[in-house]
Motif scaffolding. Sequence first.
Motif, short mmCIF file in Angstrom:
data_model
loop_
_atom_site.label_atom_id
_atom_site.label_comp_id
_atom_site.label_asym_id
_atom_site.label_seq_id
_atom_site.Cartn_x
_atom_site.Cartn_y
_atom_site.Cartn_z
N GLY B 350 0.83 -1.19 0.00
CA GLY B 350 0.00 0.00 0.00
C GLY B 350 0.88 1.26 0.00
O GLY B 350 2.08 1.19 0.24
N ASP B 351 0.24 2.43 -0.23
CA ASP B 351 1.04 3.66 -0.36
C ASP B 351 1.56 4.16 0.99
O ASP B 351 2.55 4.86 1.05
CB ASP B 351 0.18 4.75 -0.99
N LYS B 352 0.86 3.80 2.10
CA LYS B 352 1.17 4.45 3.37
C LYS B 352 2.40 3.89 4.07
O LYS B 352 2.95 4.55 4.94
CB LYS B 352 -0.04 4.34 4.31
N ILE B 353 2.79 2.68 3.71
CA ILE B 353 3.92 2.08 4.43
C ILE B 353 5.14 1.99 3.52
O ILE B 353 5.03 1.99 2.30
CB ILE B 353 3.58 0.68 5.00
N SER B 354 6.31 1.90 4.17
CA SER B 354 7.55 1.82 3.39
C SER B 354 7.83 0.36 3.01
O SER B 354 7.17 -0.56 3.49
CB SER B 354 8.71 2.38 4.21
N ASP B 355 8.82 0.21 2.15
CA ASP B 355 9.19 -1.14 1.72
C ASP B 355 9.59 -2.01 2.91
O ASP B 355 9.20 -3.17 3.02
CB ASP B 355 10.37 -1.09 0.74
N ILE B 356 10.38 -1.43 3.83
CA ILE B 356 10.86 -2.19 4.98
C ILE B 356 9.70 -2.65 5.84
O ILE B 356 9.61 -3.82 6.23
CB ILE B 356 11.83 -1.33 5.84
N LEU B 359 7.93 -5.47 4.30
CA LEU B 359 8.66 -6.73 4.41
C LEU B 359 8.52 -7.32 5.81
O LEU B 359 8.33 -8.52 5.97
CB LEU B 359 10.14 -6.53 4.06
N ILE B 360 8.59 -6.43 6.83
CA ILE B 360 8.46 -6.93 8.21
C ILE B 360 7.09 -7.56 8.40
O ILE B 360 6.95 -8.67 8.91
CB ILE B 360 8.69 -5.77 9.22
N TYR B 361 6.03 -6.84 7.96
CA TYR B 361 4.67 -7.39 8.09
C TYR B 361 4.55 -8.71 7.33
O TYR B 361 3.92 -9.67 7.78
CB TYR B 361 3.63 -6.40 7.57
N ALA B 362 5.19 -8.74 6.13
CA ALA B 362 5.08 -9.95 5.31
C ALA B 362 5.73 -11.14 6.00
O ALA B 362 5.20 -12.26 5.97
CB ALA B 362 5.73 -9.72 3.94
N VAL B 363 6.89 -10.88 6.63
CA VAL B 363 7.58 -11.99 7.31
C VAL B 363 6.74 -12.47 8.49
O VAL B 363 6.54 -13.68 8.68
CB VAL B 363 8.99 -11.54 7.77
N ARG B 414 -6.46 -3.49 7.19
CA ARG B 414 -6.69 -3.00 5.83
C ARG B 414 -5.98 -1.67 5.58
O ARG B 414 -5.66 -1.33 4.46
CB ARG B 414 -8.18 -2.87 5.55
N ARG B 415 -5.72 -0.91 6.68
CA ARG B 415 -5.10 0.39 6.45
C ARG B 415 -3.68 0.25 5.88
O ARG B 415 -3.17 1.17 5.27
CB ARG B 415 -5.10 1.23 7.72
N LEU B 416 -3.08 -0.91 6.11
CA LEU B 416 -1.74 -1.11 5.53
C LEU B 416 -1.79 -1.07 4.01
O LEU B 416 -0.79 -0.83 3.34
CB LEU B 416 -1.18 -2.48 5.96
N TRP B 417 -2.95 -1.34 3.44
CA TRP B 417 -3.05 -1.47 1.97
C TRP B 417 -3.63 -0.21 1.33
O TRP B 417 -3.83 -0.18 0.13
CB TRP B 417 -3.88 -2.69 1.61
#
Lengths: 244, 418
Positions: B350-356, B359-363, B414-417
């Motif tokens: 999503g636009d609101k979060i950074s790449d890092i 990745l942390i959330y994904a892990v 959902r706000r992450l996206w």
Amino acid sequence: MAKYGMVIDLDRCVGCQACMVACKAQWQTPEDYFRTWVKHIGPVQIKDEMVFTSYVGQCNHCDNPPCVPACPTQATFKDTETGIVLVDYDLCIGCGYCVEACPYGARFINPVTKKVEKCDFCYPRLGEEDPACVKTCIVSAKVFGDLENKDSYISKKISEGNTYIIATKEVNPGPNVYYKGRRSKIEAIIKNYPPEKKDTLPAKIWSNVLRPFVILGAGATFIGSLVAFLFQINQGEKEGEDEE
Amino acid sequence: MRNEILEKYLPLTPEEKEELKKKRIKKHHVATIFLHWFNMLVWLTELITGAALIISSNYIFVPRFFTKLVSDIYGTRGNIIRTHIFVGVVWAIVLILYALFGWRRYLKPTLKEIFGITKDDIGWLVSKFEEVALGKKVHYPPQDSYNGGQKLFAIVVALMVPVIIITGFIMAFHLLTPALIRWAIIIHFIAVGLVVMGLSVHIYMALLYPPEQEGLFGMIHGYISEYFAYHHHYKFWRKKKKGLDKPAELPPKKDLSPIKAGIFLGVVLFFSFYLTGFGLGSSGFVQRTLVAIFGAFAPESVKNHPYMGHYWGVYPLWNFLVFMGFGVIIGTLFAMFLSNHKFRFRIEKGDKISDIQRLIYAVIGGIIVGFATRIAGGCTSSMALSGGSVFSPGGWLFMIFLFVGGYLGAFFFRRLWK
């Protein structure tokens, strides 16, 4: 140097097919495939005789085996040491040209290994014991040995006379499996299972039509390039400049 | 530089000639260069070993001393055929990979050019014939990046290489029936023969024919002088000058509607069951790969591990799901080419979060889901798709709670996206 061969005494053979079983047990050929066979013939009338016999057959390890030139890679070859026609399984690609070429139908493509198989006189057992079919024969109708050794039992058997080969005037590749017995029995075998000379269609097309074309074409372009090069040397080097 | 020569193939003034000679122009991409010389090595090996294999008097086409020489080099004739087959298989794999990954960039434009024969190509062949055979002084018509002769050879090669590979595979692996293997041998010979006919001209032209010398160096470092390009490949030069040589970028195709995709997925699932006896699954692939990687480093502890040991004993990678996993990767690449997408690595977020953060959330999510799939005995694909399609109660239960969990999770995350 030796030349191994076999004598099969049809007057002794009772047609029990034990040799087929022994061969199958030795070589584990797939169902319905045999390296050796016993085919019952008769009763048939040959001239004024009534004949009832068995055609005990296998690879004849011919002097001029038609299967050897038929094999493109020469996986099939006549061993110079023993005179046995062998197959190099590394080289066999399973095309079956040799199967088609054999006048006796002694070869088959093994559906499991996809490579050709036939009698090799039990080559791995050579020098240790007789081939499986010879050893198992209940009436000693089969004799195996070195034909070039005049003192061997097989040579004596042959010199007794009344020995025949399965061949006709047209097709005689020089088989090294000899048959003994009444002449009419051999005639019955040849009449029922005549050795045939066969040419395979792709091989025929290749050697008669395509090979000259391919070799001529490749040769012509090669020589053409060579001639052009010689001309060029003759003219001396010229730069690509004067093209305009 | 005059503008007319960009429109028409005109004689150059001496100044223009000097100017063009100084400039270089890129003719071949490094992949093409690599492939060309790789091809040369393969053809050298395959022609030598192939010719040496055929020694039966009915087929032989090289002198006996040559076949004997090669046999002596390789030790046994079995080694010759093994080399022939091994090199051939490597060659086929490289060519297939080239065709798959280079289809849009290299292969398709090249095929389009060589099969697009024009009047000028025929004219080149006629002029060449007149020059060589009749000794006439000729003026060649303007050529593409491959001239008429090169195109002719390329067409033969393009048509015959697949034939050679297919017949080669039929022979090497005893495929289909012996009758077909018999034909494959003959067709293999003919196809190779046709290429060899062109090959001697090709080698002569490249190595020994002075006007084409620059082309040879072009195939080594990739560049030719503009003067050479102007003279030998005028149409190619003009395209480069006008910047027309790059293929137009096609916009990516629209996504398939979910309903259509669902129907297709069902069909794939049906055939998966029909052909293999298994449904689809994806977590098993990842998990078995992990077991194999751990096992490669510490086989003992993996073997004794209560969970991983179960998979280690039975060849973790020798499994339907692993092959399917690789199939999915290859299929995805195919789909990418077909839909005009470009290959690139990216992190979807999503636009609101950074790449890092993403990745942390994904892990974290991955750990939870990975743990859960092992408890459930499968992931969404295997439980919901494969299980659901065979009306397994567990599969349906899983699917229901998957959506329940999904909606609950979406409420919080959902706000992450956004």
